[in-house]
Design a protein around this motif. Sequence first.
Motif, short mmCIF file in Angstrom:
data_model
loop_
_atom_site.label_atom_id
_atom_site.label_comp_id
_atom_site.label_asym_id
_atom_site.label_seq_id
_atom_site.Cartn_x
_atom_site.Cartn_y
_atom_site.Cartn_z
N MET A 1 -27.67 -31.87 -6.44
CA MET A 1 -28.44 -30.89 -7.21
C MET A 1 -27.55 -29.90 -7.59
O MET A 1 -26.30 -29.79 -7.03
N ALA A 2 -27.76 -29.52 -8.66
CA ALA A 2 -26.52 -28.37 -9.58
C ALA A 2 -27.54 -27.24 -10.11
O ALA A 2 -28.63 -27.50 -10.32
N LEU A 3 -26.67 -26.36 -10.53
CA LEU A 3 -27.07 -25.10 -10.89
C LEU A 3 -26.95 -25.17 -12.40
O LEU A 3 -25.75 -25.39 -12.86
N LYS A 4 -27.91 -24.96 -13.29
CA LYS A 4 -27.80 -24.75 -14.85
C LYS A 4 -27.15 -23.36 -14.88
O LYS A 4 -27.66 -22.41 -14.79
N PHE A 5 -25.86 -23.42 -15.47
CA PHE A 5 -25.22 -22.16 -15.87
C PHE A 5 -24.87 -22.01 -17.27
O PHE A 5 -24.30 -22.94 -18.04
N GLU A 6 -25.19 -20.96 -17.90
CA GLU A 6 -24.65 -20.63 -19.23
C GLU A 6 -23.95 -19.05 -19.33
O GLU A 6 -24.44 -18.18 -18.48
N LEU A 7 -22.62 -19.19 -20.01
CA LEU A 7 -22.09 -17.99 -20.16
C LEU A 7 -21.92 -17.71 -21.50
O LEU A 7 -21.58 -18.60 -22.55
N VAL A 8 -22.29 -16.46 -21.96
CA VAL A 8 -22.58 -16.07 -23.25
C VAL A 8 -21.90 -14.67 -23.71
O VAL A 8 -21.81 -13.97 -22.66
N VAL A 19 -23.23 -26.81 -12.66
CA VAL A 19 -22.04 -26.27 -11.52
C VAL A 19 -22.57 -26.32 -9.99
O VAL A 19 -23.98 -26.19 -10.02
N HIS A 20 -21.86 -26.24 -9.13
CA HIS A 20 -22.32 -26.16 -7.96
C HIS A 20 -22.48 -24.68 -7.30
O HIS A 20 -23.78 -24.53 -7.22
N ILE A 50 -16.22 -16.40 -10.54
CA ILE A 50 -15.66 -17.54 -9.90
C ILE A 50 -16.60 -18.54 -10.24
O ILE A 50 -17.81 -18.32 -9.61
N ILE A 51 -16.30 -19.72 -10.52
CA ILE A 51 -16.96 -20.81 -11.05
C ILE A 51 -16.56 -22.20 -10.26
O ILE A 51 -15.49 -22.54 -10.31
N VAL A 71 -30.84 -14.41 -13.17
CA VAL A 71 -31.14 -15.72 -12.40
C VAL A 71 -32.77 -16.21 -12.59
O VAL A 71 -33.52 -15.01 -12.21
N ASN A 72 -33.05 -17.18 -12.92
CA ASN A 72 -34.59 -17.63 -13.02
C ASN A 72 -34.73 -18.90 -12.62
O ASN A 72 -33.70 -19.65 -12.22
N GLU A 73 -35.89 -19.66 -12.86
CA GLU A 73 -36.32 -21.02 -12.37
C GLU A 73 -35.30 -22.10 -13.16
O GLU A 73 -35.13 -23.07 -12.86
N LYS A 74 -35.00 -21.72 -14.36
CA LYS A 74 -33.92 -22.56 -15.08
C LYS A 74 -32.71 -22.58 -14.69
O LYS A 74 -31.67 -23.22 -15.02
N GLY A 75 -32.16 -21.45 -14.19
CA GLY A 75 -30.83 -21.63 -13.72
C GLY A 75 -30.13 -20.03 -13.82
O GLY A 75 -30.72 -18.83 -13.65
N LEU A 76 -28.75 -19.80 -13.87
CA LEU A 76 -28.07 -18.45 -14.34
C LEU A 76 -27.59 -18.37 -15.57
O LEU A 76 -26.94 -19.42 -15.97
N THR A 77 -27.92 -17.15 -16.05
CA THR A 77 -27.50 -17.03 -17.55
C THR A 77 -26.43 -15.51 -17.24
O THR A 77 -27.00 -14.70 -16.62
N VAL A 78 -25.20 -15.76 -17.70
CA VAL A 78 -24.23 -14.51 -17.75
C VAL A 78 -24.01 -14.07 -18.88
O VAL A 78 -23.70 -14.88 -19.99
N LEU A 79 -24.30 -12.93 -19.46
CA LEU A 79 -24.29 -12.37 -20.74
C LEU A 79 -23.04 -11.27 -20.43
O LEU A 79 -23.37 -10.21 -20.11
N ALA A 80 -21.82 -11.79 -21.12
CA ALA A 80 -20.79 -10.96 -20.97
C ALA A 80 -20.50 -9.99 -22.07
O ALA A 80 -20.51 -10.86 -23.28
N GLU A 81 -20.09 -8.84 -21.92
CA GLU A 81 -19.55 -7.97 -22.98
C GLU A 81 -18.28 -8.58 -23.46
O GLU A 81 -18.19 -8.69 -24.80
N GLN A 82 -17.64 -9.15 -22.56
CA GLN A 82 -16.10 -9.58 -23.21
C GLN A 82 -15.57 -10.43 -22.14
O GLN A 82 -15.50 -9.94 -20.59
#
Length: 84
Positions: A1-8, A19-20, A50-51, A71-82
């Motif tokens: 099982m894995a976590l869906k991760f997006e970095l934007v 990712v784990h 840390i990923i 964090v939602n049912e689809k996974g983790l989304t990180v919206l980073a300024e920089q």
Amino acid sequence: MALKFELVTPEKLLRSAEVHMVVVPGADGDFAVLEGHAPFMSTMRDGEMIIYATENAEPEKLSLNGGFAEVNEKGLTVLAEQIS
């Protein structure tokens, strides 16, 4: 099982992967997200994210400056300024 991760960032989608675990520098302290985490949203402080690609993998560390994490049912989304 894995976590869906997006970095934007404001410029583009930097990563979309399974990712784990991800440790995020939340405004009120660091928090770790694994698959199945309860939904929530947090602001982020400047710090190190840390990923962990797999459970026993060497972690990848990224410095980021502020933003939001959701964090939602689809996974983790990180919206980073920089990302630095």
